[in-house]
Design a protein around this motif. Structure first.
Motif: not given
Length: 144
Positions: A11, A14-15, A17-22, A73, A76-77
């Motif tokens: 989790e 994923a968070m 990685s998602t923040l980097w995508m954002f 991105v 982070s995973r």
């Protein structure tokens, strides 16, 4: 390994990685938004932007700067806990430095920059507070 600890690690990865995508979506939109600014395309066609000559070394440097959040991105995973945590902190601090250095020229740039900086600060804060779920803490009674 404890399943709950594995889920917490997944989790957090994923968070982050998602923040980097954002962050990247905001940067991309901000850059695309510049194209509709009057005179921008004409400047690019002349080979200068705001008086700065567009050169191959400058474009290569820009590619390296852009590659930091892009690679985060994925990293982070994939990275394990400790390298992941420090890579996120270091990459976000470096990227934040470039954000601050670039500054803004108008209100929409300022808006996007504030959002981007908030995302980077949240990455730093989240990675800093991330604790290793697999770290074993021994008490005196367990050693005996």
């Amino acid at each position: 390994m404890n399943l709950q600890k594995q889920i917490l690690t997944i989790e957090m990865k994923a968070m982050l990685s998602t923040l980097w995508m954002f962050y990247l979506f905001n940067v991309i939109f901000r850059d695309i938004h510049e194209f509709i600014e009057p005179g921008f395309i004409e400047q690019v066609m002349t080979g200068t932007i705001d008086g700065f000559q567009i050169t191959e070394p400058l474009l290569l440097f820009g590619g390296f700067v852009a590659e930091v959040p892009i690679s985060m991105v994925l990293f982070s995973r994939l990275l394990p806990y400790s390298p992941n945590r420090w890579a996120n902190i270091i990459a976000a601090v470096i990227t934040l430095g470039f954000e601050i250095n670039n500054g803004t020229s108008d209100m929409d740039d300022t808006f996007h920059m504030v959002i981007e900086m908030a995302a980077l600060c949240f990455i730093i804060w989240s990675a800093w507070r991330w604790r290793n779920p697999f770290h074993k803490s021994y008490s005196t009674s367990q050693e005996a």
